[in-house]
Design a protein around this motif. Structure first.
Motif, PDB file in Angstrom:
ATOM      1  N   ASN A   1       3.859 -25.486  19.937  1.00  0.00           N
ATOM      2  CA  ASN A   1       4.660 -25.746  18.739  1.00  0.00           C
ATOM      3  C   ASN A   1       5.302 -24.461  18.246  1.00  0.00           C
ATOM      4  O   ASN A   1       4.623 -23.444  18.089  1.00  0.00           O
ATOM      5  N   GLU A   2       6.584 -24.524  18.021  1.00  0.00           N
ATOM      6  CA  GLU A   2       7.364 -23.408  17.481  1.00  0.00           C
ATOM      7  C   GLU A   2       8.176 -23.942  16.301  1.00  0.00           C
ATOM      8  O   GLU A   2       8.351 -25.152  16.167  1.00  0.00           O
ATOM      9  N   LYS A   3       8.682 -23.039  15.476  1.00  0.00           N
ATOM     10  CA  LYS A   3       9.587 -23.457  14.395  1.00  0.00           C
ATOM     11  C   LYS A   3      10.429 -22.281  13.960  1.00  0.00           C
ATOM     12  O   LYS A   3      10.093 -21.112  14.198  1.00  0.00           O
TER      13      LYS A   3
ATOM     14  N   LYS B   1      20.796 -21.269  20.674  1.00  0.00           N
ATOM     15  CA  LYS B   1      20.128 -19.993  20.996  1.00  0.00           C
ATOM     16  C   LYS B   1      18.733 -19.925  20.380  1.00  0.00           C
ATOM     17  O   LYS B   1      17.790 -19.434  21.010  1.00  0.00           O
ATOM     18  N   SER B   2      18.581 -20.415  19.161  1.00  0.00           N
ATOM     19  CA  SER B   2      17.258 -20.403  18.517  1.00  0.00           C
ATOM     20  C   SER B   2      16.274 -21.291  19.270  1.00  0.00           C
ATOM     21  O   SER B   2      15.107 -20.922  19.451  1.00  0.00           O
ATOM     22  N   VAL B   3      16.743 -22.454  19.720  1.00  0.00           N
ATOM     23  CA  VAL B   3      15.878 -23.341  20.506  1.00  0.00           C
ATOM     24  C   VAL B   3      15.536 -22.686  21.839  1.00  0.00           C
ATOM     25  O   VAL B   3      14.371 -22.672  22.256  1.00  0.00           O
TER      26      VAL B   3
ATOM     27  N   LEU C   1      11.121 -31.205  22.530  1.00  0.00           N
ATOM     28  CA  LEU C   1      11.539 -32.005  21.385  1.00  0.00           C
ATOM     29  C   LEU C   1      12.018 -31.061  20.296  1.00  0.00           C
ATOM     30  O   LEU C   1      11.320 -30.101  19.959  1.00  0.00           O
ATOM     31  N   VAL C   2      13.209 -31.321  19.755  1.00  0.00           N
ATOM     32  CA  VAL C   2      13.760 -30.536  18.650  1.00  0.00           C
ATOM     33  C   VAL C   2      13.897 -31.494  17.475  1.00  0.00           C
ATOM     34  O   VAL C   2      14.556 -32.535  17.577  1.00  0.00           O
TER      35      VAL C   2
ATOM     36  N   VAL D   1      13.245 -26.274  11.418  1.00  0.00           N
ATOM     37  CA  VAL D   1      13.433 -26.955  12.698  1.00  0.00           C
ATOM     38  C   VAL D   1      12.178 -26.706  13.529  1.00  0.00           C
ATOM     39  O   VAL D   1      11.754 -25.567  13.704  1.00  0.00           O
ATOM     40  N   TYR D   2      11.594 -27.794  14.028  1.00  0.00           N
ATOM     41  CA  TYR D   2      10.390 -27.722  14.856  1.00  0.00           C
ATOM     42  C   TYR D   2      10.783 -27.938  16.312  1.00  0.00           C
ATOM     43  O   TYR D   2      11.582 -28.820  16.618  1.00  0.00           O
TER      44      TYR D   2
END
Length: 138
Positions: free
Chosen positions: A5-7, A23-25, A40-41, A132-133
């Motif tokens: 999990n990132e955000k 780019k962030s994703v 999953l975004v 944003v997760y």
């Protein structure tokens, strides 16, 4: 299957603000050096969406114009009668577009088309900080 999990947070202007978050994703995903995964975004909130678009000037005008036809800002909505916040149109637009997308990671690369970017769209009637997760299922 491990889940990562990132955000990240995006500052928006509201009013159908379309922000390229590709780019962030990619940064969230590529730091893990995975070869194969489902990504999953997702954006938290009922007046924002995540989708794909060719992030170019024409479509950045065309999409808001199309959504203005479908759910115009000047219309009286039952939601506004209940909450008196004037953002009924934002809830409808976000429901139509959706709050998440899924992208396969194959051979270490997100499988996006040549002209395909991941975007966050904030429909609310004020600036916001949107979380944003990014969930990576390996």
């Amino acid at each position: 299957m491990p889940v990562i999990n990132e955000k990240f947070v995006v500052h928006t202007q509201g009013f159908t603000d379309i922000i390229d978050i590709t780019k962030s994703v990619q940064n969230c995903v590529y730091r893990h050096s995975l070869q194969s995964a489902s990504v999953l975004v997702y954006v938290a909130g009922s007046t924002a969406s995540i989708t794909h678009i060719e992030f170019e000037p024409g479509l950045l005008v065309d999409l808001p114009e199309a959504l203005e036809t479908i759910a115009p800002t000047g219309k009286d909505y039952h939601h506004d009668s209940t909450w008196h916040d004037g953002n009924g149109y934002a809830h409808l637009r976000a429901s139509i577009i959706g709050n998440s997308t899924s992208i396969p990671l194959i051979e270490g690369a997100l499988q996006l088309g040549t002209w395909q970017q991941i975007v966050l769209i904030d429909f609310d009637n004020k600036p916001r900080n949107r979380t944003v997760y990014v969930q990576i299922i390996n």
